[in-house]
Design a protein around this motif. Structure first.
Motif, PDB file in Angstrom:
ATOM      1  N   ASN A  97       0.840  -1.188   0.000  1.00 46.78           N
ATOM      2  CA  ASN A  97       0.000   0.000   0.000  1.00 46.78           C
ATOM      3  C   ASN A  97       0.884   1.251   0.000  1.00 46.78           C
ATOM      4  O   ASN A  97       0.925   2.026   0.963  1.00 46.78           O
ATOM      5  CB  ASN A  97      -0.933   0.007   1.215  1.00 46.78           C
ATOM      6  N   ALA A  98       1.589   1.410  -1.062  1.00 49.58           N
ATOM      7  CA  ALA A  98       2.509   2.537  -1.184  1.00 49.58           C
ATOM      8  C   ALA A  98       2.707   2.845  -2.663  1.00 49.58           C
ATOM      9  O   ALA A  98       2.522   1.985  -3.528  1.00 49.58           O
ATOM     10  CB  ALA A  98       3.856   2.199  -0.543  1.00 49.58           C
ATOM     11  N   VAL A  99       3.069   4.091  -2.920  1.00 49.56           N
ATOM     12  CA  VAL A  99       3.379   4.519  -4.278  1.00 49.56           C
ATOM     13  C   VAL A  99       4.855   4.897  -4.331  1.00 49.56           C
ATOM     14  O   VAL A  99       5.335   5.703  -3.528  1.00 49.56           O
ATOM     15  CB  VAL A  99       2.525   5.737  -4.689  1.00 49.56           C
ATOM     16  N   ARG A 100       5.566   4.308  -5.251  1.00 54.16           N
ATOM     17  CA  ARG A 100       6.982   4.635  -5.436  1.00 54.16           C
ATOM     18  C   ARG A 100       7.138   5.384  -6.756  1.00 54.16           C
ATOM     19  O   ARG A 100       6.678   4.909  -7.798  1.00 54.16           O
ATOM     20  CB  ARG A 100       7.822   3.369  -5.449  1.00 54.16           C
ATOM     21  N   VAL A 101       7.771   6.531  -6.692  1.00 54.94           N
ATOM     22  CA  VAL A 101       7.982   7.357  -7.883  1.00 54.94           C
ATOM     23  C   VAL A 101       9.469   7.436  -8.170  1.00 54.94           C
ATOM     24  O   VAL A 101      10.246   7.909  -7.342  1.00 54.94           O
ATOM     25  CB  VAL A 101       7.413   8.778  -7.678  1.00 54.94           C
ATOM     26  N   GLU A 102       9.848   6.976  -9.341  1.00 56.65           N
ATOM     27  CA  GLU A 102      11.252   7.057  -9.769  1.00 56.65           C
ATOM     28  C   GLU A 102      11.316   7.899 -11.042  1.00 56.65           C
ATOM     29  O   GLU A 102      10.519   7.689 -11.964  1.00 56.65           O
ATOM     30  CB  GLU A 102      11.805   5.666 -10.055  1.00 56.65           C
ATOM     31  N   ALA A 103      12.250   8.819 -11.072  1.00 54.80           N
ATOM     32  CA  ALA A 103      12.392   9.680 -12.255  1.00 54.80           C
ATOM     33  C   ALA A 103      13.764  10.329 -12.259  1.00 54.80           C
ATOM     34  O   ALA A 103      14.421  10.426 -11.227  1.00 54.80           O
ATOM     35  CB  ALA A 103      11.307  10.758 -12.256  1.00 54.80           C
ATOM     36  N   ASP A 104      14.153  10.767 -13.431  1.00 53.53           N
ATOM     37  CA  ASP A 104      15.415  11.485 -13.570  1.00 53.53           C
ATOM     38  C   ASP A 104      15.122  12.760 -14.349  1.00 53.53           C
ATOM     39  O   ASP A 104      15.259  12.811 -15.569  1.00 53.53           O
ATOM     40  CB  ASP A 104      16.421  10.608 -14.318  1.00 53.53           C
ATOM     41  N   PRO A 105      14.706  13.801 -13.642  1.00 50.71           N
ATOM     42  CA  PRO A 105      14.177  14.967 -14.342  1.00 50.71           C
ATOM     43  C   PRO A 105      15.216  15.885 -14.961  1.00 50.71           C
ATOM     44  O   PRO A 105      14.858  16.739 -15.776  1.00 50.71           O
ATOM     45  CB  PRO A 105      13.414  15.704 -13.235  1.00 50.71           C
ATOM     46  N   GLY A 106      16.450  15.770 -14.589  1.00 46.74           N
ATOM     47  CA  GLY A 106      17.456  16.677 -15.139  1.00 46.74           C
ATOM     48  C   GLY A 106      17.408  18.033 -14.458  1.00 46.74           C
ATOM     49  O   GLY A 106      16.643  18.268 -13.518  1.00 46.74           O
ATOM     50  N   ALA A 107      18.219  18.943 -14.989  1.00 42.43           N
ATOM     51  CA  ALA A 107      18.410  20.219 -14.298  1.00 42.43           C
ATOM     52  C   ALA A 107      17.305  21.226 -14.570  1.00 42.43           C
ATOM     53  O   ALA A 107      17.050  22.110 -13.762  1.00 42.43           O
ATOM     54  CB  ALA A 107      19.758  20.807 -14.719  1.00 42.43           C
ATOM     55  N   ARG A 108      16.665  21.106 -15.714  1.00 40.65           N
ATOM     56  CA  ARG A 108      15.716  22.152 -16.115  1.00 40.65           C
ATOM     57  C   ARG A 108      14.309  21.919 -15.617  1.00 40.65           C
ATOM     58  O   ARG A 108      13.425  22.739 -15.840  1.00 40.65           O
ATOM     59  CB  ARG A 108      15.713  22.255 -17.639  1.00 40.65           C
ATOM     60  N   THR A 109      14.077  20.778 -14.992  1.00 46.46           N
ATOM     61  CA  THR A 109      12.704  20.426 -14.640  1.00 46.46           C
ATOM     62  C   THR A 109      12.638  19.968 -13.181  1.00 46.46           C
ATOM     63  O   THR A 109      13.510  19.241 -12.714  1.00 46.46           O
ATOM     64  CB  THR A 109      12.202  19.291 -15.563  1.00 46.46           C
ATOM     65  N   SER A 110      11.600  20.410 -12.511  1.00 52.19           N
ATOM     66  CA  SER A 110      11.384  19.937 -11.152  1.00 52.19           C
ATOM     67  C   SER A 110      10.218  18.960 -11.142  1.00 52.19           C
ATOM     68  O   SER A 110       9.294  19.054 -11.951  1.00 52.19           O
ATOM     69  CB  SER A 110      11.092  21.107 -10.215  1.00 52.19           C
ATOM     70  N   VAL A 111      10.276  18.024 -10.216  1.00 51.53           N
ATOM     71  CA  VAL A 111       9.200  17.047 -10.043  1.00 51.53           C
ATOM     72  C   VAL A 111       8.680  17.190  -8.622  1.00 51.53           C
ATOM     73  O   VAL A 111       9.450  17.190  -7.667  1.00 51.53           O
ATOM     74  CB  VAL A 111       9.703  15.608 -10.266  1.00 51.53           C
ATOM     75  N   GLU A 112       7.387  17.330  -8.503  1.00 51.20           N
ATOM     76  CA  GLU A 112       6.790  17.462  -7.181  1.00 51.20           C
ATOM     77  C   GLU A 112       5.862  16.281  -6.934  1.00 51.20           C
ATOM     78  O   GLU A 112       5.005  15.961  -7.759  1.00 51.20           O
ATOM     79  CB  GLU A 112       6.003  18.764  -7.085  1.00 51.20           C
ATOM     80  N   VAL A 113       6.049  15.664  -5.798  1.00 50.70           N
ATOM     81  CA  VAL A 113       5.187  14.551  -5.385  1.00 50.70           C
ATOM     82  C   VAL A 113       4.464  14.988  -4.124  1.00 50.70           C
ATOM     83  O   VAL A 113       5.098  15.386  -3.141  1.00 50.70           O
ATOM     84  CB  VAL A 113       6.005  13.275  -5.086  1.00 50.70           C
ATOM     85  N   SER A 114       3.148  14.936  -4.135  1.00 48.49           N
ATOM     86  CA  SER A 114       2.411  15.336  -2.945  1.00 48.49           C
ATOM     87  C   SER A 114       1.290  14.342  -2.687  1.00 48.49           C
ATOM     88  O   SER A 114       0.826  13.655  -3.600  1.00 48.49           O
ATOM     89  CB  SER A 114       1.834  16.744  -3.122  1.00 48.49           C
ATOM     90  N   SER A 115       0.871  14.286  -1.448  1.00 48.12           N
ATOM     91  CA  SER A 115      -0.171  13.339  -1.073  1.00 48.12           C
ATOM     92  C   SER A 115      -1.273  14.064  -0.317  1.00 48.12           C
ATOM     93  O   SER A 115      -1.000  14.906   0.539  1.00 48.12           O
ATOM     94  CB  SER A 115       0.418  12.218  -0.202  1.00 48.12           C
ATOM     95  N   ALA A 162      -5.653  11.823  -3.169  1.00 46.72           N
ATOM     96  CA  ALA A 162      -4.754  11.479  -4.272  1.00 46.72           C
ATOM     97  C   ALA A 162      -3.294  11.641  -3.899  1.00 46.72           C
ATOM     98  O   ALA A 162      -2.939  12.426  -3.030  1.00 46.72           O
ATOM     99  CB  ALA A 162      -5.065  12.364  -5.484  1.00 46.72           C
ATOM    100  N   VAL A 163      -2.492  10.885  -4.599  1.00 49.30           N
ATOM    101  CA  VAL A 163      -1.062  11.151  -4.655  1.00 49.30           C
ATOM    102  C   VAL A 163      -0.825  11.826  -6.007  1.00 49.30           C
ATOM    103  O   VAL A 163      -1.211  11.291  -7.048  1.00 49.30           O
ATOM    104  CB  VAL A 163      -0.232   9.863  -4.556  1.00 49.30           C
ATOM    105  N   SER A 164      -0.253  13.017  -5.970  1.00 52.61           N
ATOM    106  CA  SER A 164      -0.093  13.790  -7.197  1.00 52.61           C
ATOM    107  C   SER A 164       1.382  13.916  -7.561  1.00 52.61           C
ATOM    108  O   SER A 164       2.222  14.177  -6.704  1.00 52.61           O
ATOM    109  CB  SER A 164      -0.698  15.191  -7.036  1.00 52.61           C
ATOM    110  N   VAL A 165       1.642  13.762  -8.836  1.00 53.49           N
ATOM    111  CA  VAL A 165       2.996  13.915  -9.358  1.00 53.49           C
ATOM    112  C   VAL A 165       2.921  14.891 -10.520  1.00 53.49           C
ATOM    113  O   VAL A 165       2.131  14.701 -11.446  1.00 53.49           O
ATOM    114  CB  VAL A 165       3.573  12.571  -9.859  1.00 53.49           C
TER     115      VAL A 165
END
Lengths: 304, 235
Positions: free
Chosen positions: A48-66, A70-73
């Motif tokens: 019962n968990a969400v795992r987020v893996e990503a490699d966004p690089g320098a120009r992009t941010s990734v936000e994960v919120s719960s 919902a869990v939002s990415v």
């Protein structure tokens, strides 16, 4: 409702480092992903968990919120539009998905919950889905396997394929094929303007099945014990059947009906200038070789 | 292509036939595949019409529609959409199928029209529709078929024009490949519409051609709506 978001918010902002964030979830939460480009791959696991893996690089941010719902990415460009980000997201199989992107391919496997996908230039490939399953791409093919429920699959410029699925199904494109194989539809609306349409699956008593194309062929697989009232309509196309059908009358404008068995299901087969064809189950794909689409369409497939 | 029962099918569908005639028609339907096919078409149109969302207008559309069709300001009053939906009749004669189909499409397109950001104006939001619906599926019998077809055609054309304007104005915000794909597919649909129109000109009572034209025009509206939504999403 979203006022409760902040309490459980988790933020993972990245400059260069790879994102690998795991969030505990509970029943009722959905996964919402708002991406711009790249690939979203969603897999299911037993936690019962969400795992987020990503490699966004320098120009992009990734936000994960719960939040409670919902869990939002989401991705955001630090200066201008975000760059392409490939996500691998692992979710519990019960978790509903709401994924969207622009230049985004989407691949999902193993989820047994409602799924919504919308992309503009990207392929959509889903294995699973239960309840409301809605998959849309403008310029990319849509493939769905093993879904159950109310299924709505759309493309504009590519093929739509559904297999090993069941429920109420709408499958449409403008310039591409619509193929449904090993599908158990209680109601079916399948249509395209420029391409073939085919359905191979049971015809349920009381069911309603509508297959239509303007330029392409329409093929329906009919089992020997099927019970249906079949209406065939064409303007300048042809009608063929691999087996005898009980035609009582034909009508002006190449439109006629006949009944199989007690005629319980309503089947409408329409092609303005293609061939309407009845085959036995398992023989749908042999017609694929005849597919003839304009060259511009093929050019667009590779112009992405 | 019709018999004495063909024109009674819409009454049958509306459950408005006397019991003896209903029984006789049902007996006839057991043996007449032609009437069965027409009835299936009518049921399909009704099913699709019922499937259209009655999205509350985000502004009062009637003044604009009235101006387009030269109907003046007209009487308007607020009505309950759910109640109106429940009261709808679905009577169609065969030549009216095209008018009905286009009218239903235009009703759907009208909602799409609101995707244009400019349409979401400061005009007060009201659940208001004209008492004489111009584009709704019901009440079509209030005017003759020619008028209905003309008005439905005007409404459809207006909805298409509005959505095309949205696409034209917003194309600079979309990826060029996306714009090209949308325009190419719109051209594909336009070609199909033109072919269906030509076929229909030679056989205006053909049920299939009527419904095929209506459905193809619906596809154009759907694609334009999708394109307008894309423009809106990147605004």
């Amino acid at each position: 409702m979203f006022l409760t978001l902040a309490s459980a918010a988790l933020a993972a902002l990245s400059l260069l480092q790879q994102i690998d964030t795991t969030v505990t979830v509970r029943t009722g939460q959905r996964l919402v992903v708002d991406a711009y480009g790249g690939e979203i791959e969603v897999k299911a696991w037993g936690r019962n968990a969400v795992r987020v893996e990503a490699d966004p690089g320098a120009r992009t941010s990734v936000e994960v919120s719960s939040s409670s719902g919902a869990v939002s990415v989401r991705t955001e460009g630090r200066r201008g539009p975000p760059s392409s980000v490939d996500f691998t997201i692992t979710v519990p199989a019960w978790m509903g998905l709401d994924l969207s992107g622009v230049y985004t391919d989407v691949k999902i496997a193993g989820v047994r919950a409602p799924i919504t996908v919308e992309t503009v230039q990207g392929e959509v490939d889903v294995d699973g889905g239960e309840g409301a399953v809605s998959l849309r791409s403008v310029q990319g093919s849509v493939a769905l396997r093993g879904a159950k429920g109310r299924i709505d699959v759309h493309s504009v410029n590519e093929d739509v394929r559904v297999s090993d699925a069941s429920g109420e199904i709408t499958a449409e494109t403008v310039n591409g094929e619509v193929v449904l194989e090993r599908v158990d539809a209680t109601t079916l609306d399948a249509g395209t303007v420029n391409g073939d349409v085919g359905y191979d699956g049971p015809i349920r008593n009381g069911g309603r099945y509508s297959l239509s194309s303007h330029n392409g062929d329409v093929t329906l697989a009919v089992a020997e014990n099927a019970s249906a009232t079949v209406t065939v309509s064409t303007f300048s196309g042809e009608f063929e059947s691999d087996f005898p059908v009980p035609l009582r009358e034909t009508r002006k404008g190449r439109r006629f009906s006949f009944s199989l068995g007690t005629g319980s299901a309503q089947v409408s087969l329409e092609s303005f200038q293609g061939t309407v064809r009845l085959v036995r189950p398992g023989h749908l794909s042999r017609n694929d070789d005849d597919h003839d689409k304009d060259q511009d369409h093929d050019a667009d497939r590779h112009d992405r | 292509m019709s018999d004495q029962w063909t024109d009674r099918l819409s009454e049958y569908l509306d459950d408005e036939l006397p019991p003896d005639e209903r029984s006789a028609l049902e007996q006839h339907l057991r043996h007449c595949a032609a009437c069965g096919a027409v009835l299936a078409d009518l049921k399909r149109i009704v099913t699709r019409a019922r499937g259209l969302e009655d999205r509350p207008p985000e502004r009062d559309l009637w003044p604009g529609i009235a101006a387009r069709i030269g109907a003046g300001s007209g009487e308007t009053r607020a009505i309950d959409l759910a109640a109106a939906r429940g009261r709808r009749r679905w009577s169609f004669s065969l030549p009216q199928l095209i008018a009905a189909g286009i009218a239903l499409m235009a009703a759907s397109g009208g909602a799409a029209w609101l995707l244009h950001p400019a349409a979401q104006s400061s005009v007060a939001v009201r659940d208001t529709i004209p008492t004489t619906p111009v584009v709704a599926g019901g009440n079509l019998s209030a005017r003759n078929a020619g008028d209905r077809s003309r008005i439905a055609g005007q409404s459809y054309a207006a909805a298409v024009a509005d959505l095309e304007r949205v696409l034209t104005q917003g194309r600079g915000r979309l990826d060029t490949t996306t714009v090209r794909v949308i325009e190419r597919n719109l051209a594909t649909i336009d070609s199909a519409i033109a072919q269906a129109r030509r076929a229909l000109a030679a056989d205006s009572a053909n049920v299939y051609l009527n419904s095929h034209l209506a459905e193809t025009m619906q596809r154009k509206l759907d694609l334009l709506r999708q394109a307008a939504a894309l423009v809106s999403s990147v605004s």
